[in-house]
Design an enzyme around this catalytic site. Structure first.
Site, PDB file in Angstrom:
ATOM      1  N   ASP A 291       0.824  -1.210   0.000  1.00  0.00           N
ATOM      2  CA  ASP A 291       0.000   0.000   0.000  1.00  0.00           C
ATOM      3  C   ASP A 291       0.859   1.262   0.000  1.00  0.00           C
ATOM      4  O   ASP A 291       0.434   2.299  -0.494  1.00  0.00           O
ATOM      5  CB  ASP A 291      -0.944  -0.033   1.206  1.00  0.00           C
ATOM      6  CG  ASP A 291      -1.895  -1.216   1.143  1.00  0.00           C
ATOM      7  OD1 ASP A 291      -2.612  -1.342   0.136  1.00  0.00           O
ATOM      8  OD2 ASP A 291      -1.898  -2.037   2.072  1.00  0.00           O
TER       9      ASP A 291
ATOM     10  N   LYS B  27       1.525  -2.654   4.400  1.00  0.00           N
ATOM     11  CA  LYS B  27       0.659  -3.617   3.727  1.00  0.00           C
ATOM     12  C   LYS B  27      -0.542  -3.937   4.627  1.00  0.00           C
ATOM     13  O   LYS B  27      -0.543  -3.625   5.801  1.00  0.00           O
ATOM     14  CB  LYS B  27       1.412  -4.925   3.462  1.00  0.00           C
ATOM     15  CG  LYS B  27       2.435  -4.850   2.349  1.00  0.00           C
ATOM     16  CD  LYS B  27       3.279  -6.101   2.245  1.00  0.00           C
ATOM     17  CE  LYS B  27       2.497  -7.356   2.002  1.00  0.00           C
ATOM     18  NZ  LYS B  27       1.555  -7.315   0.861  1.00  0.00           N
TER      19      LYS B  27
ATOM     20  N   GLU C  98       0.740 -13.056   4.909  1.00  0.00           N
ATOM     21  CA  GLU C  98       1.696 -12.487   3.948  1.00  0.00           C
ATOM     22  C   GLU C  98       3.079 -12.357   4.586  1.00  0.00           C
ATOM     23  O   GLU C  98       4.093 -12.705   3.987  1.00  0.00           O
ATOM     24  CB  GLU C  98       1.218 -11.110   3.474  1.00  0.00           C
ATOM     25  CG  GLU C  98       0.019 -11.161   2.523  1.00  0.00           C
ATOM     26  CD  GLU C  98      -0.536  -9.783   2.164  1.00  0.00           C
ATOM     27  OE1 GLU C  98      -1.208  -9.674   1.143  1.00  0.00           O
ATOM     28  OE2 GLU C  98      -0.301  -8.813   2.919  1.00  0.00           O
TER      29      GLU C  98
END
Lengths: 222, 222, 222, 222
Positions: free
Chosen positions: B83, B93, B102
Site C-alpha cells: 500500500d 501492507k 503475507e
C-alpha cells in the site's frame, strides 16, 4: 499443606468491594476464584470478573461471580499464576496455553498480583520452556527463528484430542526451551517480532506484587 | 493502461521452472498469479504456489497452479503487493487484511519482490493507516496503546456482513493512522509488543526488489 | 418515514424491567438496541443483553446496556431482524452473516420477536438466497450438495478485505439461491445435515410475534 | 500382535498408483499413513493425501506424502478409523476431536474404508459417547437439548492446556452419553439440527468396507 491454596486464598483477601478483577488461569488461580466467590456470598461484597480463558470463565460462573469484558470495564486488579518468577518479577507463563488473553488482561490491570507456591521462584528464567502461541501455518519458519536464537522448540501435543494442543484462540502452542534466559525483557520483544507468533509467555516489567504459598504460610514480595 | 497489470505480468516473467512461489494477496498480485498460470500452460513450466490468503488460494486453483505448504516446501521467491513503499523499501501492507500470513510467507522467502503501480511510492510511510490484526478481546487496551503512540486507530467495519471485518484467521483489523512514521523499523517491533496484536502491516528490511508499473512501462528498483 | 425504526422502537417498548434480552444483529435491531438503551436511561429500568454478534455487542456497549452470556442467564426475550418472513413465520436470516449465533440465542429465548419493515413479508421463502456458514475446507462438497438440492450457491466475497467474507466464528458464508422453497422446515434440517455446514439461515417454527414497520405505523402479527 | 497395525497396513495395500487419498485421524490410521509412505518409497507409486486434521497433515509430511485439498482434487478413497462400528456399518467417531473434517473428507470420497481392531465392533452404538463439536457460546442450550434427548453430556476437558479441549476448528467438544442408540441415522440428523452443533460423530450410511485387525489376521467386511 496446599501451598497453591495458601497463595490463592491470601490474594482473595486483597479484593475490595466494587472492584473489577482480572481472573487468571490455572491451578493456583483456581483457589483464588473459589475464595472470591466465597467472600461474595459470606461478606456480600460485589465484584465482577474478566476471565482470561474459558477455564476461568466457567469457574467464575460456578462461583457465581458476574463476568464482564474489557470493552465495558477497566481492570482494577488482576490475579494470575506463573510457571517461573525471577528476582525482578519477570515471569514465564503459559503452561496452561492461555498466556495471550492473560497478557491482554494482566497488562491492562491497574495492579497485577502474581500468586504461586514458592517452588516457582528461580534465580534466572529459562528452565521452564517459554510457551508461544503461533499461527499454525508459521510452524516451520517459527522453529527456524527459535533455533537461530538458541532455543529447542517443540510443538505441544494434546491428550484427549489427536494432534497438537489448540489454544482458546484456535492456534498452536510451541514450547521453546532456552535453558537460561539472560535478558527476558529483550527476549519478550524479540519473540513477538517473529512473524506468526501471536504472543509469548514471557511477562516482564509488569508485576506489582507476588504472593507466595510457603510451608511457613504466606510470603509477600513487593 | 493498467499499471498493476504491467507490474504483475513483469514479475511473473521472473519465475523459473521448478520454483516454489509465495503468492501474495491483492489486486496487483492477482495479475501476477494470472500470468504465472498462463506461463504454466503455454511454456509448460512447473511451479507450486504457497498462498497468503483464501483469495490467493482460490485464484491459484482457478489458474491451476498446484498449491503446497510451508511445512512441505521452502519458498524460493515471494511476490506481493504493497500500500506504501518508502525509499528504503519499507512497506505498509494490509489493506486486504491478509498481512499476517503475507508476512509469514514473505519473510520466509529466499527472495521477496514487491509489485505495485508507481503511486505507491512515498517519501515517508504513514499517510496510509497501518493495519493491525488483533485478538478481539484486546480492542480497548490496543486502542489506548496506539493513542499513546500518537496514532488515531479505527476498527475496520465490514460490508456484506454486519459489524467488524474478520480476518482469515478470525481476528479484528484495526487501521492506525500515524500520518508520518519516522522509524518504521522500530515501529514494526513496538506494535508487535502490544498485547493482543497478532501482527502489524509494516514490513521493514525484507524486500529484495520492487517492480513498478508506470505510464512508461516497467521500472525495476533494487 | 423510517420503517425499520418504527419496528425497532415498538419492540423496545415490550421490554420489561429485569429482563434478559437477546440482542439481534442488523440495521433494524440497531434501532431496537438504541431504544432499549434510551429506556434504561430515561425510565431507569435494568436489563441485560446477550449479543448475537460483535456488532450487537459493540452497540450494547455504546448504549451502556450491560452484557451477559448464555452460561450465566437464560434469555427472557430475543428481538431479531429477518430478510424474509413467510405467513407461517418461517424466516430467512443471515444477510449480516451472524445467523449462527443468532439462532443459538433466538432459539433459547422464552419469547422471540421478529422486527422488520413490511417489505420483508413474502408468500413463499426463497427469493432471498439462504446464507450458510460453512467450514472453509468443505466449500466444494457443500456446493455439490446444494446443486443436487436445486440451489445456485455463491461464496460471499468481502469488501474492505481481499477474498471471502469471514464470519465472527471464522468461517465462510455461502449464499444459496433456491428461488422458491416449498418446505422450509425440512430444508432447515437437510441443510444442517450437509457435512461442513455449521448453521443455515432458515429459522422455522420459532417465532412468537412479528412487529412490522409500515407506512401506516406499527403492525403486530401473532 | 498389534491389531491396529494389521488393519492399517492391510488398508494401505488397497491404495493404487495415482489415487487421491483421504487421510483419516487417529492411532489406527497412523499405521495406514505410515504404510502408504513406505509403499511410495519402495514401490514408487505416486499418490496425494487430503488430511482430516493437523495430526494427519503432520504425519503425511513426515512420510513425504504430498498433500492437496478438496478444492483441487476429488477423493478417490478415504481410510479412517472408528470408535464403534455396528452391523450396518454405522459408526461413532470423534474420540480424537477431528470428526468434523473427517466427515467432510470421508463423505466426499468415492470409496470409504474403515479400519479398526475388532474390539470396535458392537451390536448397537452408544456405549461410546457421541462427540459433538459445538460453538462455545451454545454450551448451555446444547446441553439442555441433549438432556431432552436422553443423553448425559459432558464438556471434554484438556490435558496440557487449562480448560476445555479446543478442536482444530477452534470449537468445544461435548461427549454425549446415550448408552444405547436405537436409530443412528435419525440421531445423526437430529443432533445437527441443534443450534450450535457444528457436526456430530455419528457417521451413518457411508461406509463401503470395514477392514478389521483380529488375532487371526485381517478380516474384511463389506
Amino acid at each position: 499443606m496446599n501451598l497453591k491454596k495458601i497463595a490463592g486464598f491470601a490474594a482473595a483477601e486483597e479484593i475490595q468491594d466494587g472492584q473489577i478483577i482480572g481472573l487468571g488461569t490455572g491451578s493456583t488461580t483456581h483457589y483464588f476464584i473459589e475464595k472470591v466467590g466465597m467472600r461474595m456470598k459470606e461478606e456480600e461484597i460485589n465484584v465482577m470478573g474478566i476471565p482470561t480463558s474459558y477455564q476461568s470463565f466457567l469457574l467464575a460462573k460456578e462461583w457465581k461471580i458476574p463476568v464482564t469484558t474489557l470493552e465495558e470495564h477497566d481492570v482494577d486488579i488482576a490475579v494470575d499464576g506463573a510457571d517461573e518468577i525471577d528476582p525482578n518479577f519477570n515471569l514465564i507463563k503459559g503452561g496452561g496455553a492461555a498466556h495471550t488473553l492473560e497478557k491482554i488482561v494482566d497488562y491492562s490491570a491497574e495492579k497485577l498480583i502474581i500468586i504461586a507456591d514458592d517452588s516457582k521462584i528461580v534465580n534466572k528464567l529459562g528452565k521452564f520452556p517459554v510457551p508461544l502461541e503461533i499461527i499454525s501455518e508459521s510452524r516451520k519458519p517459527v522453529f527456524s527463528a527459535l533455533e537461530d536464537m538458541g532455543a529447542n522448540p517443540k510443538i505441544r501435543m494434546a491428550q484427549y484430542k489427536d494432534g497438537p494442543v489448540i489454544s482458546d484462540n484456535g492456534n498452536f502452542i510451541v514450547d521453546a526451551d532456552f535453558r537460561e534466559i539472560d535478558n527476558p525483557i529483550q527476549l519478550e520483544k524479540d519473540l513477538n517480532s517473529i512473524p506468526g507468533v501471536v504472543e509469548n509467555g514471557i511477562f516482564s516489567q509488569m508485576v506489582d506484587q507476588v504472593i507466595l504459598g510457603t510451608s511457613d504460610g504466606v510470603e509477600v514480595l513487593k
